[in-house]
Design a protein around this motif. Structure first.
Motif, PDB file in Angstrom:
ATOM      1  N   ASP A 197       0.861  -1.182   0.000  1.00 47.49           N
ATOM      2  CA  ASP A 197       0.000   0.000   0.000  1.00 47.49           C
ATOM      3  C   ASP A 197       0.895   1.230   0.000  1.00 47.49           C
ATOM      4  OD1 ASP A 197      -2.448  -1.389   0.127  1.00 47.49           O
ATOM      5  OD2 ASP A 197      -2.217  -1.669   2.279  1.00 47.49           O
ATOM      6  N   ALA A 198       0.611   2.172  -0.876  1.00 46.58           N
ATOM      7  CA  ALA A 198       1.444   3.369  -0.964  1.00 46.58           C
ATOM      8  C   ALA A 198       0.580   4.571  -1.300  1.00 46.58           C
ATOM      9  CB  ALA A 198       2.536   3.193  -2.017  1.00 46.58           C
ATOM     10  N   THR A 199       0.965   5.702  -0.757  1.00 46.62           N
ATOM     11  CA  THR A 199       0.304   6.956  -1.101  1.00 46.62           C
ATOM     12  C   THR A 199       0.953   7.506  -2.363  1.00 46.62           C
ATOM     13  OG1 THR A 199      -0.175   7.418   1.218  1.00 46.62           O
ATOM     14  CG2 THR A 199      -0.269   9.268  -0.310  1.00 46.62           C
ATOM     15  N   VAL A 200       0.175   7.614  -3.413  1.00 44.45           N
ATOM     16  CA  VAL A 200       0.708   7.960  -4.732  1.00 44.45           C
ATOM     17  C   VAL A 200       0.105   9.272  -5.198  1.00 44.45           C
ATOM     18  CG1 VAL A 200       0.964   7.199  -7.116  1.00 44.45           C
ATOM     19  CG2 VAL A 200       0.952   5.509  -5.262  1.00 44.45           C
ATOM     20  N   GLY A 201       0.971  10.205  -5.572  1.00 47.99           N
ATOM     21  CA  GLY A 201       0.505  11.470  -6.112  1.00 47.99           C
ATOM     22  C   GLY A 201      -0.029  11.315  -7.523  1.00 47.99           C
ATOM     23  N   PRO A 202      -0.779  12.289  -8.014  1.00 47.76           N
ATOM     24  CA  PRO A 202      -1.404  12.176  -9.340  1.00 47.76           C
ATOM     25  C   PRO A 202      -0.409  12.165 -10.491  1.00 47.76           C
ATOM     26  CG  PRO A 202      -1.697  14.386  -8.450  1.00 47.76           C
ATOM     27  CD  PRO A 202      -1.125  13.551  -7.337  1.00 47.76           C
ATOM     28  N   ASP A 203       0.802  12.671 -10.264  1.00 50.08           N
ATOM     29  CA  ASP A 203       1.789  12.747 -11.342  1.00 50.08           C
ATOM     30  C   ASP A 203       2.755  11.564 -11.346  1.00 50.08           C
ATOM     31  OD1 ASP A 203       0.744  15.198 -12.182  1.00 50.08           O
ATOM     32  OD2 ASP A 203       2.023  16.324 -10.799  1.00 50.08           O
ATOM     33  N   LEU A 204       2.562  10.608 -10.433  1.00 52.29           N
ATOM     34  CA  LEU A 204       3.473   9.472 -10.345  1.00 52.29           C
ATOM     35  C   LEU A 204       2.824   8.241 -10.972  1.00 52.29           C
ATOM     36  CD1 LEU A 204       6.119   8.266  -9.290  1.00 52.29           C
ATOM     37  CD2 LEU A 204       4.945   7.766  -7.137  1.00 52.29           C
ATOM     38  N   ALA A 205       3.455   7.713 -12.014  1.00 57.05           N
ATOM     39  CA  ALA A 205       2.947   6.516 -12.692  1.00 57.05           C
ATOM     40  C   ALA A 205       3.489   5.278 -11.990  1.00 57.05           C
ATOM     41  CB  ALA A 205       3.365   6.513 -14.162  1.00 57.05           C
ATOM     42  N   VAL A 206       2.606   4.367 -11.607  1.00 56.24           N
ATOM     43  CA  VAL A 206       2.996   3.141 -10.923  1.00 56.24           C
ATOM     44  C   VAL A 206       2.259   1.967 -11.550  1.00 56.24           C
ATOM     45  CG1 VAL A 206       3.538   4.271  -8.731  1.00 56.24           C
ATOM     46  CG2 VAL A 206       1.201   3.511  -9.187  1.00 56.24           C
ATOM     47  N   VAL A 207       2.748   0.777 -11.255  1.00 58.56           N
ATOM     48  CA  VAL A 207       2.092  -0.446 -11.732  1.00 58.56           C
ATOM     49  C   VAL A 207       1.120  -0.912 -10.657  1.00 58.56           C
ATOM     50  CG1 VAL A 207       2.410  -2.842 -12.438  1.00 58.56           C
ATOM     51  CG2 VAL A 207       4.061  -1.093 -13.155  1.00 58.56           C
ATOM     52  N   PRO A 208      -0.180  -0.990 -10.954  1.00 60.41           N
ATOM     53  CA  PRO A 208      -1.149  -1.447  -9.953  1.00 60.41           C
ATOM     54  C   PRO A 208      -0.888  -2.891  -9.552  1.00 60.41           C
ATOM     55  CG  PRO A 208      -2.241  -0.385 -11.823  1.00 60.41           C
ATOM     56  CD  PRO A 208      -0.813  -0.598 -12.218  1.00 60.41           C
ATOM     57  N   ALA A 209      -1.304  -3.239  -8.333  1.00 63.80           N
ATOM     58  CA  ALA A 209      -1.081  -4.596  -7.822  1.00 63.80           C
ATOM     59  C   ALA A 209      -1.720  -5.646  -8.717  1.00 63.80           C
ATOM     60  CB  ALA A 209      -1.640  -4.702  -6.407  1.00 63.80           C
ATOM     61  N   GLY A 210      -2.835  -5.309  -9.347  1.00 62.53           N
ATOM     62  CA  GLY A 210      -3.527  -6.256 -10.210  1.00 62.53           C
ATOM     63  C   GLY A 210      -2.748  -6.639 -11.455  1.00 62.53           C
ATOM     64  N   GLU A 211      -1.684  -5.875 -11.783  1.00 61.34           N
ATOM     65  CA  GLU A 211      -0.883  -6.162 -12.973  1.00 61.34           C
ATOM     66  C   GLU A 211       0.445  -6.835 -12.628  1.00 61.34           C
ATOM     67  OE1 GLU A 211      -0.451  -2.687 -15.383  1.00 61.34           O
ATOM     68  OE2 GLU A 211      -2.597  -2.198 -15.337  1.00 61.34           O
ATOM     69  N   LEU A 212       0.560  -7.334 -11.392  1.00 63.07           N
ATOM     70  CA  LEU A 212       1.810  -7.961 -10.961  1.00 63.07           C
ATOM     71  C   LEU A 212       2.202  -9.113 -11.886  1.00 63.07           C
ATOM     72  CD1 LEU A 212       4.103  -8.423  -8.915  1.00 63.07           C
ATOM     73  CD2 LEU A 212       2.507  -9.826  -7.587  1.00 63.07           C
TER      74      LEU A 212
END
Length: 208
Positions: A62-77
């Protein structure tokens, strides 16, 4: 003579408390708007650029992610396990989609990896990175006459770039090419009579 007593003004006190409460609520609201807690993919073990990403290299957090930060969602592991790292991945960082190369692991069937020792004058000043598409061009001997026609060139894709720690002016660039082309590239690289032309840059593609 005693000092005059200051008269408290209940109205102003109530107004001050109300302003504090409103400011606090506003800060919470802004934090909620500009950040969001998500289930995302976390890198737990370092992975070199060009290496296959294994299930043991990743975890979900779980992470607090700002709107400008692109991350890989857990569902795409599962989708990124077995992919190739475009850049070095460090333990503790959130996995970014741009850090993962699309497509199957390299070199793949019918392809091979060859290392090209290059100096700064043999490649673009901006450097190279995994995923860049290049042309490896034949060059004349030092001090020789330039070719009168278009020199031979072999296309390849950069897999990784490793700089010599003792001499930062020299780098070994691992490239992927069809097996026959890789053999020719190996022979040409040994002579030192090559130059690298950047045909398509990963970073420029991302900016576009």
């Amino acid at each position: 003579m005693s000092a005059p007593r200051t008269r408290r003004r209940p109205g102003l006190l109530a107004l001050g408390i109300a302003l504090v409460v409103v400011s606090a609520l506003g800060a919470v609201s802004l934090f909620t708007v500009f950040s969001d807690t998500q289930r995302v993919v976390l890198v737990v073990a370092p992975v070199d650029a060009g290496q296959t990403i294994g299930a043991e290299d990743l975890a979900v957090t779980d992470a607090t992610v700002g709107p400008d930060l692109a991350v890989v969602p857990a569902g795409e592991l599962d989708a990124v396990v077995g992919a190739v790292a475009r850049v070095p991945l460090l333990a503790g960082q959130l996995l970014s989609p741009e850090a993962v190369l699309d497509g199957p692991p390299v070199p793949g069937d019918g392809a091979a990896v060859v290392g090209l020792p290059l100096t700064r004058t043999q490649m673009p000043a901006g450097g190279l990175q995994a995923g860049d598409r290049i042309l490896v061009v034949d060059t004349p001997q030092a001090g020789g006459e330039p070719p009168t026609g278009v020199p031979d060139a072999i296309p390849a894709t950069v897999l990784r770039v490793v700089t010599d720690p003792d001499d930062p002016t020299i780098a070994v660039v691992d490239v992927v090419a069809p097996v026959d082309d890789a053999r020719s590239l190996g022979a040409r690289g040994a002579t030192g009579r090559i130059a690298v032309v950047l045909e398509a840059s990963v970073s420029l593609d991302q900016e576009g």
